[in-house]
Design a protein around this motif. Structure first.
Motif, mmCIF file in Angstrom:
data_model
loop_
_atom_site.group_PDB
_atom_site.id
_atom_site.type_symbol
_atom_site.label_atom_id
_atom_site.label_comp_id
_atom_site.label_asym_id
_atom_site.label_seq_id
_atom_site.Cartn_x
_atom_site.Cartn_y
_atom_site.Cartn_z
ATOM 1 N N ALA A 101 0.835 -1.206 0.000
ATOM 2 C CA ALA A 101 0.000 0.000 0.000
ATOM 3 C C ALA A 101 0.871 1.258 0.000
ATOM 4 O O ALA A 101 0.595 2.211 -0.740
ATOM 5 C CB ALA A 101 -0.939 -0.008 1.202
ATOM 6 N N ARG A 102 1.939 1.261 0.805
ATOM 7 C CA ARG A 102 2.843 2.421 0.847
ATOM 8 C C ARG A 102 3.557 2.613 -0.490
ATOM 9 O O ARG A 102 3.696 3.741 -0.972
ATOM 10 C CB ARG A 102 3.858 2.268 1.972
ATOM 11 C CG ARG A 102 3.303 2.574 3.346
ATOM 12 C CD ARG A 102 4.407 2.714 4.394
ATOM 13 N NE ARG A 102 5.383 1.644 4.384
ATOM 14 C CZ ARG A 102 5.298 0.523 5.110
ATOM 15 N NH1 ARG A 102 4.270 0.344 5.919
ATOM 16 N NH2 ARG A 102 6.233 -0.397 5.040
ATOM 17 N N GLN B 201 0.981 3.902 -3.060
ATOM 18 C CA GLN B 201 0.564 5.260 -2.722
ATOM 19 C C GLN B 201 1.651 6.270 -3.094
ATOM 20 O O GLN B 201 1.365 7.300 -3.704
ATOM 21 C CB GLN B 201 0.228 5.353 -1.240
ATOM 22 C CG GLN B 201 -0.300 6.707 -0.820
ATOM 23 C CD GLN B 201 -0.640 6.753 0.664
ATOM 24 O OE1 GLN B 201 -0.176 5.926 1.439
ATOM 25 N NE2 GLN B 201 -1.452 7.711 1.047
ATOM 26 N N SER B 202 2.898 5.976 -2.748
ATOM 27 C CA SER B 202 3.978 6.909 -3.080
ATOM 28 C C SER B 202 4.194 6.970 -4.593
ATOM 29 O O SER B 202 4.480 8.041 -5.137
ATOM 30 C CB SER B 202 5.271 6.532 -2.359
ATOM 31 O OG SER B 202 5.733 5.271 -2.768
ATOM 32 N N LYS C 125 1.814 6.494 -6.946
ATOM 33 C CA LYS C 125 0.699 7.284 -7.486
ATOM 34 C C LYS C 125 0.922 8.770 -7.262
ATOM 35 O O LYS C 125 0.687 9.587 -8.150
ATOM 36 C CB LYS C 125 -0.622 6.875 -6.816
ATOM 37 C CG LYS C 125 -1.240 5.640 -7.357
ATOM 38 C CD LYS C 125 -2.557 5.399 -6.648
ATOM 39 C CE LYS C 125 -3.110 4.053 -6.947
ATOM 40 N NZ LYS C 125 -4.353 3.774 -6.215
ATOM 41 N N ARG C 126 1.385 9.122 -6.070
ATOM 42 C CA ARG C 126 1.631 10.523 -5.734
ATOM 43 C C ARG C 126 2.687 11.116 -6.678
ATOM 44 O O ARG C 126 2.519 12.215 -7.192
ATOM 45 C CB ARG C 126 2.063 10.638 -4.275
ATOM 46 C CG ARG C 126 2.224 12.052 -3.777
ATOM 47 C CD ARG C 126 2.492 12.146 -2.279
ATOM 48 N NE ARG C 126 3.560 11.264 -1.831
ATOM 49 C CZ ARG C 126 3.384 10.223 -1.003
ATOM 50 N NH1 ARG C 126 2.174 9.937 -0.532
ATOM 51 N NH2 ARG C 126 4.401 9.464 -0.625
ATOM 52 N N ARG D 296 -4.297 -3.978 -8.582
ATOM 53 C CA ARG D 296 -3.541 -2.889 -7.951
ATOM 54 C C ARG D 296 -2.568 -2.260 -8.945
ATOM 55 O O ARG D 296 -2.405 -1.045 -8.973
ATOM 56 C CB ARG D 296 -2.771 -3.394 -6.731
ATOM 57 C CG ARG D 296 -3.620 -3.987 -5.624
ATOM 58 C CD ARG D 296 -4.469 -2.991 -4.865
ATOM 59 N NE ARG D 296 -3.753 -1.997 -4.110
ATOM 60 C CZ ARG D 296 -3.363 -2.119 -2.849
ATOM 61 N NH1 ARG D 296 -3.614 -3.224 -2.182
ATOM 62 N NH2 ARG D 296 -2.741 -1.133 -2.252
#
Length: 161
Positions: A18-19, A22-23, A25-26, A131
């Motif tokens: 998840a981390r 998320q990073s 995508k950011r 994902r």
């Protein structure tokens, strides 16, 4: 001496996955905003990533094989104008570990290893391909290669590797 890619095959799942996503995508959003390109999003993403097993395989096959020391083997220059050096190099390859049938991605570890490209396996309770698809605005993606572009997306994966 084991190759760099073999020693760095990693599996991401749970909170760690998840981390990572998320990073990533950011950074994709940040690079897209600062790029200033007027290209449609899908085309821009194809410039940043190699998307799908076929595309990842094609890019890996066009890269030069590595020697035992981890450096690209120097191939003699070709006199034919048809042979251009590969302009695209992959920094890492993300592979969904839930792929069925598994023979679809069975060749990627050996091919990536021979090119010195680390693999990152994404395992998410039968949803790894979902994902990965989210990253590139698709329903699913079995494999995604991160192209070396020298941007902050590459920095995220450099820190991971």
């Amino acid at each position: 001496m084991p190759s760099k890619a073999n020693s760095e095959n990693k599996c991401y799942e749970g909170e760690r996955l998840a981390r990572l996503l998320q990073s990533t995508k950011r950074e994709i959003e940040l690079v897209r905003l600062t790029d200033g390109s007027s290209l449609p999003e899908k085309i821009w993403l194809k410039q940043q990533f190699s998307i799908g097993v076929n595309d990842v395989t094609r890019v890996l096959e066009r890269m030069r094989p590595c020697t035992e020391l981890g450096k690209s083997a120097q191939l003699p220059p070709s006199s034919s104008s048809n042979h251009k050096p590969p302009s695209v190099k992959l920094q890492a390859v993300l592979v969904a570990s839930d792929t069925k049938p598994n023979w679809l991605t069975k060749h990627l570890p050996g091919l990536a290893s021979s090119r010195g490209v680390p693999l990152i396996f994404v395992k998410d309770n039968k949803g790894g391909s979902l994902r990965l698809g989210e990253l590139v605005k698709l329903k699913t993606a079995i494999a995604i290669g991160i192209k070396e572009k020298g941007n902050t997306i590459n920095k995220v994966f450099e820190d991971i590797l």
